[in-house]
Design an enzyme around this catalytic site. Sequence first.
Site, PDB file in Angstrom:
ATOM      1  N   GLY A  40      56.530 -74.807 -22.134  1.00 28.01           N
ATOM      2  CA  GLY A  40      55.711 -73.664 -22.530  1.00 28.01           C
ATOM      3  C   GLY A  40      54.740 -74.011 -23.640  1.00 28.01           C
ATOM      4  O   GLY A  40      55.123 -74.092 -24.811  1.00 28.01           O
ATOM      5  N   SER A  61      42.883 -74.221 -22.941  1.00 29.65           N
ATOM      6  CA  SER A  61      42.231 -75.504 -23.237  1.00 29.65           C
ATOM      7  C   SER A  61      42.347 -75.873 -24.706  1.00 29.65           C
ATOM      8  O   SER A  61      42.249 -77.046 -25.067  1.00 29.65           O
ATOM      9  CB  SER A  61      40.746 -75.426 -22.868  1.00 29.65           C
ATOM     10  OG  SER A  61      40.604 -75.183 -21.495  1.00 29.65           O
ATOM     11  N   GLU A  82      46.695 -79.011 -16.916  1.00 32.40           N
ATOM     12  CA  GLU A  82      46.772 -80.355 -17.531  1.00 32.40           C
ATOM     13  C   GLU A  82      45.403 -80.833 -18.003  1.00 32.40           C
ATOM     14  O   GLU A  82      45.048 -81.992 -17.829  1.00 32.40           O
ATOM     15  CB  GLU A  82      47.348 -81.364 -16.530  1.00 32.40           C
ATOM     16  CG  GLU A  82      48.765 -81.073 -16.123  1.00 32.40           C
ATOM     17  CD  GLU A  82      49.744 -81.465 -17.197  1.00 32.40           C
ATOM     18  OE1 GLU A  82      49.369 -82.178 -18.146  1.00 32.40           O
ATOM     19  OE2 GLU A  82      50.903 -81.021 -17.087  1.00 32.40           O
TER      20      GLU A  82
HETATM   21  C1  LIG Z   1      49.509 -72.890 -11.351  1.00 31.83           C
HETATM   22  C2  LIG Z   1      49.441 -73.241 -12.805  1.00 31.83           C
HETATM   23  C3  LIG Z   1      50.540 -73.823 -13.437  1.00 31.83           C
HETATM   24  C4  LIG Z   1      50.502 -74.102 -14.801  1.00 31.83           C
HETATM   25  N1  LIG Z   1      51.627 -74.640 -15.425  1.00 31.83           N
HETATM   26  C5  LIG Z   1      51.648 -74.753 -16.792  1.00 31.83           C
HETATM   27  C6  LIG Z   1      52.858 -75.147 -17.471  1.00 31.83           C
HETATM   28  O1  LIG Z   1      53.879 -75.477 -16.842  1.00 31.83           O
HETATM   29  N2  LIG Z   1      52.863 -75.153 -18.827  1.00 31.83           N
HETATM   30  C7  LIG Z   1      51.766 -74.823 -19.567  1.00 31.83           C
HETATM   31  O2  LIG Z   1      51.849 -74.837 -20.798  1.00 31.83           O
HETATM   32  N3  LIG Z   1      50.597 -74.445 -18.949  1.00 31.83           N
HETATM   33  C8  LIG Z   1      50.520 -74.399 -17.584  1.00 31.83           C
HETATM   34  N4  LIG Z   1      49.353 -73.998 -16.938  1.00 31.83           N
HETATM   35  C9  LIG Z   1      48.207 -73.572 -17.753  1.00 31.83           C
HETATM   36  C10 LIG Z   1      47.043 -74.532 -17.764  1.00 31.83           C
HETATM   37  O3  LIG Z   1      47.366 -75.710 -18.458  1.00 31.83           O
HETATM   38  C11 LIG Z   1      45.839 -73.803 -18.354  1.00 31.83           C
HETATM   39  O4  LIG Z   1      45.460 -72.809 -17.412  1.00 31.83           O
HETATM   40  C12 LIG Z   1      44.670 -74.744 -18.637  1.00 31.83           C
HETATM   41  O5  LIG Z   1      44.943 -75.514 -19.784  1.00 31.83           O
HETATM   42  C13 LIG Z   1      43.352 -73.977 -18.869  1.00 31.83           C
HETATM   43  O6  LIG Z   1      43.524 -72.989 -19.794  1.00 31.83           O
HETATM   44  P1  LIG Z   1      42.983 -71.495 -19.493  1.00 31.83           P
HETATM   45  O7  LIG Z   1      43.499 -71.068 -18.174  1.00 31.83           O
HETATM   46  O8  LIG Z   1      43.327 -70.670 -20.685  1.00 31.83           O
HETATM   47  O9  LIG Z   1      41.423 -71.655 -19.375  1.00 31.83           O
HETATM   48  P2  LIG Z   1      40.350 -71.660 -20.578  1.00 31.83           P
HETATM   49  O10 LIG Z   1      40.793 -72.594 -21.636  1.00 31.83           O
HETATM   50  O11 LIG Z   1      40.087 -70.235 -20.956  1.00 31.83           O
HETATM   51  O12 LIG Z   1      39.091 -72.249 -19.835  1.00 31.83           O
HETATM   52  C14 LIG Z   1      38.212 -71.435 -19.032  1.00 31.83           C
HETATM   53  C15 LIG Z   1      36.985 -72.275 -18.666  1.00 31.83           C
HETATM   54  O13 LIG Z   1      36.324 -72.675 -19.855  1.00 31.83           O
HETATM   55  C16 LIG Z   1      36.115 -74.070 -19.868  1.00 31.83           C
HETATM   56  N5  LIG Z   1      36.157 -74.546 -21.245  1.00 31.83           N
HETATM   57  C17 LIG Z   1      37.172 -74.407 -22.137  1.00 31.83           C
HETATM   58  N6  LIG Z   1      36.862 -74.989 -23.295  1.00 31.83           N
HETATM   59  C18 LIG Z   1      35.620 -75.504 -23.139  1.00 31.83           C
HETATM   60  C19 LIG Z   1      34.725 -76.244 -23.982  1.00 31.83           C
HETATM   61  N7  LIG Z   1      35.084 -76.592 -25.225  1.00 31.83           N
HETATM   62  N8  LIG Z   1      33.523 -76.610 -23.497  1.00 31.83           N
HETATM   63  C20 LIG Z   1      33.153 -76.295 -22.248  1.00 31.83           C
HETATM   64  N9  LIG Z   1      33.937 -75.613 -21.384  1.00 31.83           N
HETATM   65  C21 LIG Z   1      35.162 -75.227 -21.834  1.00 31.83           C
HETATM   66  C22 LIG Z   1      37.232 -74.644 -19.020  1.00 31.83           C
HETATM   67  O14 LIG Z   1      36.918 -75.937 -18.521  1.00 31.83           O
HETATM   68  C23 LIG Z   1      37.343 -73.586 -17.926  1.00 31.83           C
HETATM   69  O15 LIG Z   1      36.364 -73.841 -16.956  1.00 31.83           O
HETATM   70  C24 LIG Z   1      49.335 -73.790 -15.560  1.00 31.83           C
HETATM   71  C25 LIG Z   1      48.214 -73.262 -14.901  1.00 31.83           C
HETATM   72  C26 LIG Z   1      48.258 -72.987 -13.544  1.00 31.83           C
HETATM   73  C27 LIG Z   1      47.052 -72.396 -12.872  1.00 31.83           C
END
Ligand SMILES: Cc1cc2nc3c(=O)[nH]c(=O)nc-3n(C[C@H](O)[C@H](O)[C@H](O)COP(=O)(O)OP(=O)(O)OC[C@H]3O[C@@H](n4cnc5c(N)ncnc54)[C@H](O)[C@@H]3O)c2cc1C
Length: 389
Positions: free
Chosen positions: A135, A143, A368
């Site tokens: 988690g 991100s 990831e």
């Molecule tokens: C099916 C699934 C399983 C998962 N399993 C796990 C798990 O087991 N454990 C866990 O901890 N997480 C897990 N995740 C979460 C995953 O790691 C996050 O969804 C991922 O890190 C992206 O974060 P976010 O969804 O908040 O997107 P955001 O961070 O909100 O990003 C949204 C968009 O903004 C872009 N962006 C963000 N920052 C920047 C920047 N500085 N410059 C330009 N563009 C940017 C991104 O590339 C993306 O296109 C899982 C996700 C999914 C879909």
Amino acid sequence: MEAFQQLDFFALEDQYSEEELMVRDAVREWVGERFLPLVMEHFENGTFPMELVPELAELGVFGPTVPEEYGGAGMNSVAYGLICQELERGDSGLRSFVSVQGSLVMYPVLAYGSEEQKREWLPRLASGEVIGCFGLTEPDFGSNPGGMLTTAVRDGDDWILNGRKMWITNGTCSQMAIVWTRGEEGIMGFIVPTDLPGFSAPEQKHKWSLRASITSELVLEDVRVPNRLRLPEGNGLKAPLGCLSQARYGIAWGGVGAALACFDEGLQYSQQRIVFDKPLAGFQLAQKKLADMATDITMGQMLALRLGRLKDEGRVTAQQVSMAKRNNVKLGLDVARTVRDMLGANGISLEYQTGRHMLNLESVSTYEGTHDIHTLAIGHELTGLPAYR
Ligand SMILES: Cc1cc2nc3c(=O)[nH]c(=O)nc-3n(C[C@H](O)[C@H](O)[C@H](O)COP(=O)(O)OP(=O)(O)OC[C@H]3O[C@@H](n4cnc5c(N)ncnc54)[C@H](O)[C@@H]3O)c2cc1C
């Protein structure tokens, strides 16, 4: 369709040891015989075949690089990569299950845990008796996990955890969670048994990607965790990022596996499908697609192999892992989209694998480290200028 034929245009088979090939072939056979016949139904129902967990443990895919004294198989990183390739040839959800257990749960216990924690948890995780989840992501921080809001506050010999995690693979079916928190001392990792009062893990429904994989929210409401379950070396953001680097390594191989599955399906289909009185494969447009895909897959295979050898030599960098994850997941997605098109209407049927891979890889591209975040990691390495903010 005929049995799976792996593309090996550059005779990479020569580059693996006998042991590495043995591991690959054992997992390949298992995926073909035991997993593929079940996956369509699980994908449709949004479930994971938990009954296969003991067989996965028997195959040695949970923490295969973990030393044998802790219940692992002591394999090298290339063998682990090939395992991920073969599992993802089956389904990204299957590879995710195994990546989380090995790279995101066993790895932090091994790298940041006390001797007592390693002896207590690793053998049970390797045998599948205990399933774990990781988690890190929160509703407002994906991100940028450094912004996390989940807290750990010291209370005598215990810590009180509060917060919410989102998108956590295997949350609902886990007996323990590695939970990352913020406290007075900065970011800290804990082993949290999921039966502690105040902990719950409701499943996140209505996904159209990674459907054969459980995804959950983790809710922590005054969860009292004894200090002996704090990971003593799991401090600072570099601790969870170290785990992610392990998992991304496996994903770089997994992307190749999904691409190989789709390419094989597309090649066979185009040889059998008659359009305008001859096989689709006999048209120049189809051959261009096949040639482009075969070239891209070959480059992805070489990238994964070199990455694995560097890792086994202890020379791999996080930026190399970023490049391989970014490239090979994009490769998988591009191949899946192209083959989906070549399959015509059949491309939207779950009777064929490619549409399922295509949907899954959208998640793999996001988790990831998103494709764009890895772009920034590579850009940072090349220019010395961080462009995240
Ligand atoms: C099916 C699934 C399983 C998962 N399993 C796990 C798990 O087991 N454990 C866990 O901890 N997480 C897990 N995740 C979460 C995953 O790691 C996050 O969804 C991922 O890190 C992206 O974060 P976010 O969804 O908040 O997107 P955001 O961070 O909100 O990003 C949204 C968009 O903004 C872009 N962006 C963000 N920052 C920047 C920047 N500085 N410059 C330009 N563009 C940017 C991104 O590339 C993306 O296109 C899982 C996700 C999914 C879909």
